[in-house]
Enzyme design. Structure first.
Site, short mmCIF file in Angstrom:
data_model
loop_
_atom_site.label_atom_id
_atom_site.label_comp_id
_atom_site.label_asym_id
_atom_site.label_seq_id
_atom_site.Cartn_x
_atom_site.Cartn_y
_atom_site.Cartn_z
N HIS A 74 0.83 -1.22 0.00
CA HIS A 74 0.00 0.00 0.00
C HIS A 74 0.86 1.26 0.00
O HIS A 74 2.03 1.25 0.39
CB HIS A 74 -0.94 0.01 1.22
CG HIS A 74 -0.23 0.12 2.54
ND1 HIS A 74 0.28 1.31 3.02
CD2 HIS A 74 0.04 -0.81 3.48
CE1 HIS A 74 0.83 1.11 4.19
NE2 HIS A 74 0.71 -0.17 4.50
N SER A 125 0.84 5.66 4.47
CA SER A 125 -0.31 6.00 5.31
C SER A 125 0.01 7.23 6.15
O SER A 125 1.17 7.65 6.25
CB SER A 125 -0.67 4.83 6.23
OG SER A 125 0.28 4.71 7.28
N ARG A 127 -6.08 1.09 4.26
CA ARG A 127 -4.94 1.62 3.50
C ARG A 127 -4.58 0.70 2.34
O ARG A 127 -4.13 1.17 1.28
CB ARG A 127 -3.75 1.88 4.40
CG ARG A 127 -3.21 0.70 5.19
CD ARG A 127 -2.20 1.21 6.23
NE ARG A 127 -1.52 0.17 6.99
CZ ARG A 127 -1.98 -0.39 8.10
NH1 ARG A 127 -3.17 -0.05 8.57
NH2 ARG A 127 -1.25 -1.29 8.75
N GLU A 160 -1.42 -6.41 7.95
CA GLU A 160 -0.08 -6.12 8.45
C GLU A 160 0.19 -6.95 9.71
O GLU A 160 -0.75 -7.44 10.36
CB GLU A 160 0.04 -4.62 8.75
CG GLU A 160 1.34 -4.14 9.37
CD GLU A 160 2.56 -4.45 8.52
OE1 GLU A 160 2.92 -5.64 8.43
OE2 GLU A 160 3.16 -3.51 7.98
N HIS A 199 0.70 -7.63 13.48
CA HIS A 199 0.16 -6.94 14.65
C HIS A 199 1.32 -6.59 15.59
O HIS A 199 2.04 -7.47 16.06
CB HIS A 199 -0.85 -7.84 15.38
CG HIS A 199 -1.69 -7.09 16.36
ND1 HIS A 199 -1.16 -6.53 17.50
CD2 HIS A 199 -3.01 -6.79 16.37
CE1 HIS A 199 -2.12 -5.92 18.18
NE2 HIS A 199 -3.25 -6.06 17.51
N ARG A 234 12.72 -6.47 13.37
CA ARG A 234 13.39 -7.20 12.32
C ARG A 234 13.60 -8.69 12.60
O ARG A 234 13.80 -9.45 11.66
CB ARG A 234 14.76 -6.57 12.04
CG ARG A 234 14.74 -5.09 11.74
CD ARG A 234 13.84 -4.71 10.59
NE ARG A 234 14.23 -5.34 9.33
CZ ARG A 234 13.58 -5.16 8.18
NH1 ARG A 234 12.50 -4.41 8.15
NH2 ARG A 234 13.99 -5.76 7.08
N HIS A 251 0.63 -5.38 2.78
CA HIS A 251 1.41 -4.56 3.70
C HIS A 251 2.88 -4.99 3.71
O HIS A 251 3.22 -6.09 3.29
CB HIS A 251 0.82 -4.65 5.10
CG HIS A 251 -0.64 -4.32 5.14
ND1 HIS A 251 -1.11 -3.07 5.48
CD2 HIS A 251 -1.74 -5.08 4.85
CE1 HIS A 251 -2.44 -3.07 5.40
NE2 HIS A 251 -2.83 -4.27 5.03
#
Length: 205
Positions: free
Chosen positions: A8, A11, A59, A85, A87, A113, A180
């Site tokens: 996307h 945002s 989004r 995406e 959480h 990461r 996402h």
């Protein structure tokens, strides 16, 4: 058969450098333009799609709609939380830099990461928890996360890919997935059979 993955556009929380996760925020003005540009480029290169898969977060849905408007197409759309995406638990709503100053760069990097480290979990009484959001009301409560590692995200994304997306591809369909950064990161890691170090360093721009 063709599979195209699109993240996307920016945002309003991306713009502010805030952990977003399952928070349902709008595209920024820049994000809208990015989505339109994606649609224009796909049209210029003569891409055609039979089916779209996206998340249930606006989004991603709005990005998809702008792409379709630019391409002037109408195709079946499947929306699923399994492409949401990652959480981010109790980090959601906090500025990333401010959090790094509070707990240290290494801890934030580990949360963001690493493959299996989960951020602090949300309590179900917290208004940010998905059990308290109407857009998730049709999802079984035991499937609504309080937090997720990237590995957790991979589990649900790959499960959906194998159960729904892959069979459509085997039928010869051209597929576009609009999702996402982390859900696409999870899918690319699976498709390219990346090892843990490569997964940690993978970024979807």
């Amino acid at each position: 058969m063709r599979l195209v993955l699109v993240r996307h556009g920016e945002s309003v929380w991306n713009k502010k450098n805030i952990f977003t996760g399952w928070t349902d925020v709008e595209l920024s003005e820049k994000g809208i333009e990015e989505a339109k540009t994606a649609g224009q480029r796909l049209k210029e290169k003569n891409f055609n799609f039979d089916i779209c898969y996206t998340s249930i977060l606006k989004r991603a849905i709005d990005t998809m709609n702008h792409i379709f408007e630019e391409m002037n197409i109408e195709i079946p759309i499947y929306k699923t939380y399994k492409l949401n995406e990652r959480h981010y638990g109790a980090l959601q709503g906090f500025n990333k830099q401010e959090m790094a100053e509070k707990v240290g760069d290494e801890q934030v990097k580990l949360w963001r990461r690493s493959l299996k480290t989960q951020p602090p979990a949300l309590d179900t009484t917290d208004e940010r928890h998905p059990v308290n959001n109407d857009i998730f009301k049709d999802i079984p409560k035991d499937e609504l996360p309080s937090t997720e590692s990237l590995y957790d995200t991979m589990q649900r994304v790959v499960d959906y890919y194998e159960s729904d997306i892959l069979p459509s591809m085997k039928d010869g369909k051209n597929i576009i997935v609009v999702a996402h950064g982390n859900s696409l990161r999870a899918l690319v890691s699976y498709l390219e059979n990346l090892d843990e170090e490569a997964i940690i360093n993978l970024n979807i721009p």
